[in-house]
Write an enzyme that holds these catalytic residues in place. Sequence first.
Site, PDB file in Angstrom:
ATOM      1  N   HIS A   5       0.835  -1.198   0.000  1.00 16.16           N
ATOM      2  CA  HIS A   5       0.000   0.000   0.000  1.00 16.16           C
ATOM      3  C   HIS A   5       0.879   1.261   0.000  1.00 16.16           C
ATOM      4  O   HIS A   5       0.743   2.130  -0.871  1.00 16.16           O
ATOM      5  CB  HIS A   5      -0.923  -0.018   1.232  1.00 16.16           C
ATOM      6  CG  HIS A   5      -1.777   1.186   1.397  1.00 16.16           C
ATOM      7  ND1 HIS A   5      -3.100   1.203   1.030  1.00 16.16           N
ATOM      8  CD2 HIS A   5      -1.515   2.430   1.881  1.00 16.16           C
ATOM      9  CE1 HIS A   5      -3.618   2.396   1.283  1.00 16.16           C
ATOM     10  NE2 HIS A   5      -2.669   3.162   1.805  1.00 16.16           N
ATOM     11  N   GLU A   6       1.792   1.341   0.947  1.00 16.28           N
ATOM     12  CA  GLU A   6       2.640   2.541   1.049  1.00 16.28           C
ATOM     13  C   GLU A   6       3.553   2.671  -0.175  1.00 16.28           C
ATOM     14  O   GLU A   6       3.863   3.786  -0.611  1.00 16.28           O
ATOM     15  CB  GLU A   6       3.466   2.532   2.339  1.00 16.28           C
ATOM     16  CG  GLU A   6       2.634   2.465   3.635  1.00 16.28           C
ATOM     17  CD  GLU A   6       1.563   3.554   3.776  1.00 16.28           C
ATOM     18  OE1 GLU A   6       1.713   4.620   3.142  1.00 16.28           O
ATOM     19  OE2 GLU A   6       0.568   3.336   4.497  1.00 16.28           O
ATOM     20  N   HIS A  37       1.744   4.577  -2.778  1.00 12.49           N
ATOM     21  CA  HIS A  37       1.868   6.024  -2.537  1.00 12.49           C
ATOM     22  C   HIS A  37       3.260   6.502  -2.972  1.00 12.49           C
ATOM     23  O   HIS A  37       3.415   7.540  -3.610  1.00 12.49           O
ATOM     24  CB  HIS A  37       1.714   6.336  -1.044  1.00 12.49           C
ATOM     25  CG  HIS A  37       0.309   6.304  -0.527  1.00 12.49           C
ATOM     26  ND1 HIS A  37      -0.691   7.098  -1.037  1.00 12.49           N
ATOM     27  CD2 HIS A  37      -0.270   5.601   0.492  1.00 12.49           C
ATOM     28  CE1 HIS A  37      -1.828   6.873  -0.352  1.00 12.49           C
ATOM     29  NE2 HIS A  37      -1.598   5.963   0.567  1.00 12.49           N
TER      30      HIS A  37
HETATM   31 ZN    ZN Z   1      -2.994   5.261   1.961  1.00  8.86          ZN
END
Ligand code: ZN
Length: 502
Positions: free
Chosen positions: A266-267, A270
């Site tokens: 997830h990170e 980003h």
């Molecule tokens: Zn997030």
Amino acid sequence: MQGMPTTFSSLRTSLHTIALLSSAAAVLGWDEQTYLPSKAAPIRGEMSAALAEHVHSLLTDPELHRLVQDLADQADTMSEQEQAAVRETLRDVERACKLPSDFVRLLSETASEGYAAWLQATQRSDYSIFLPVLTRLVDLKRQEAELYGYENHPYDALLEDYEPGLWTAAVREMFSALKDPLVILLRKIQASPVMAEPTVVQGTFPEARQREFLLMIAQTLGFDLEAGRLDSTQHPFATGFHPTDVRITTHFDERDLTKALLSTIHELGHGMYEQGLPADWYGTPLGEAVSFGVHESQSRLWENQVGRSKAFWQYAYPLLQSRFPSPFATLPFDDFYRAINHVAPGLIRVDADEVTYNLHIILRFELETALLEGTLKTEELPGAWNEKMKQYFGLEVPDDAHGVLQDVHWSSGSFGYFPSYTLGNLYAAQLFAAAENGIPELSTGIARGEFRPLLSWLRENVHRYGRFYKPAELIRHATGSDPDPSFYLAYLQEKYGNLYGF
Ligand code: ZN
């Protein structure tokens, strides 16, 4: 004509200085959440506040305002990119100027007070500790909405901080298209005889070995480790200071490696967005992420459409099995795949699966818009929360720590933030569907560990634009249609229909 490039470049010079200071402030913020010695917290607070105040004063400098306004008046002499940079800078400057500095300080002080009261209230599971300051915060946010101005709903003015150009009515429409189908899907899953056993992935996983595995995955997916780092923290986040310096963080659980793994993917999503922003436009809005929702779409796409997919694990499961033979060597693929896609309604948003997650957000959106409208009083908030938990999830909330107090957002005045999470999920599904159309054999490639075509597609269609388009325009440009929840619903129906046999 001759004077124009110089004028735009003088704007760029001012913006560059502001960006350098903001990036420096962000480094301090990252450090605060990773390595800061506890005794240093007060002085770090002062450093950050001093920088923030300086940045705000530069951004609201009348000289800068005049310069941007001049450029905006001569837009037709500039390139498309320059025009967009000027348009967005003017928007930022005008918005910053609408809030008197006394108000900004009061808001920021009340937010600090709110955070402290929330921490205490959460520890004791006692909403009454948080109530007085929350009431003042809601009041200040309503004043803020008035200062910014809005056409239809005070919440519109606050949404603008997170998803520029999106109105409350549009969010309401998307969320109501989502709500009933999600509740129906959840009921079907609950009625299914197929059982997943989420605990089969548990074992003993030393942090150092998890870290090594995560770094390998990071590199394979396309995160540039020479332009970024992976560090540990309590609450994982990603932050970018420049496309050449992007920090992601993770929290290790030595009993369950899938937690750090999926949270890190997830990170990384980003982080890869931050690395893909155009460095040439650093300092201008074209070098910045376009919205919280689009940012979240990048993390969700890598976490869910990739990291929770069958194709990804066809590639990654043998690697996991060879590095962590206990328990994975003897754990069948299907059991593992079901465990990481286990659906169960729960009280806590951050632990929620793909199906129930958005119901948590819809609940918060309905409550915070009602608070802003004044149709819900802060005293009535816990009751309203518990009622909706019962209605959407069929769950009784045992105490406020597992209910209304679980999230930090409201305590720091972040009203309007929550929809970003669901918008991220919706955009992720829509973007992934477009990528599947654009890249032949996308899933087959992923099953072989080939992630570059997907990353290139995202670079080309999302990352490189920065704030050139508004968020909804960007989605339209990348996918050929307006933001539309039906892509997400179709994705869930297909995936969970297969998993749970309906
Ligand atoms: Zn997030």
